[in-house]
Design a protein around this motif. Sequence first.
Motif, PDB file in Angstrom:
ATOM      1  N   ARG A 275       2.131   5.026 -12.857  1.00  0.00           N
ATOM      2  CA  ARG A 275       0.908   4.257 -13.093  1.00  0.00           C
ATOM      3  C   ARG A 275      -0.060   5.039 -13.981  1.00  0.00           C
TER       4      ARG A 275
ATOM      5  N   LYS B 111       2.216   1.793  -3.442  1.00  0.00           N
ATOM      6  CA  LYS B 111       1.176   2.297  -4.334  1.00  0.00           C
ATOM      7  C   LYS B 111       0.975   3.795  -4.163  1.00  0.00           C
TER       8      LYS B 111
ATOM      9  N   LYS C  45       0.833  -1.205   0.000  1.00  0.00           N
ATOM     10  CA  LYS C  45       0.000   0.000   0.000  1.00  0.00           C
ATOM     11  C   LYS C  45       0.870   1.258   0.000  1.00  0.00           C
TER      12      LYS C  45
ATOM     13  N   HIS D  95       5.677   6.722  -8.268  1.00  0.00           N
ATOM     14  CA  HIS D  95       5.014   5.499  -8.709  1.00  0.00           C
ATOM     15  C   HIS D  95       3.575   5.799  -9.142  1.00  0.00           C
ATOM     16  N   THR D  96       2.910   6.674  -8.423  1.00  0.00           N
ATOM     17  CA  THR D  96       1.550   7.084  -8.795  1.00  0.00           C
ATOM     18  C   THR D  96       1.544   7.714 -10.183  1.00  0.00           C
TER      19      THR D  96
END
Length: 113
Positions: free
Chosen positions: A83, A74, A71, A79-80
């Motif tokens: 994505r 993420k 979590k 990284h966000t």
Amino acid sequence: MSPFAHTHEPPYYAVIFSSLRKADDLGYAETSDRMVELAKLQPGFLGVESLRGDDGFGITVSYWESEAAIKAWKQQAEHTEARRRGRLEWYEHFELRVARVERAYAGPRGERE
């Protein structure tokens, strides 16, 4: 450098990311390399294994100590953004699965290094 992730004794978690990349994936390789660098700095990261075929289909498995570590990864800002770019620019399709690893073996002698 070994292509195998060096994990500890189970239990731990595997995040399995299967994807089909678009033909035009400018910036993908650099971002992918950066994500591995960043993941290595994340608390709870155990390792990663990744392969991609000439047809654009690939599988990346990252290993984590806990669901909380997954979590936190993420929610990591770079990284966000990666994505977001993946959904918009790089992937035709992807699937992500999270699994708890209960047993792990190595071979050919069954030894874990």
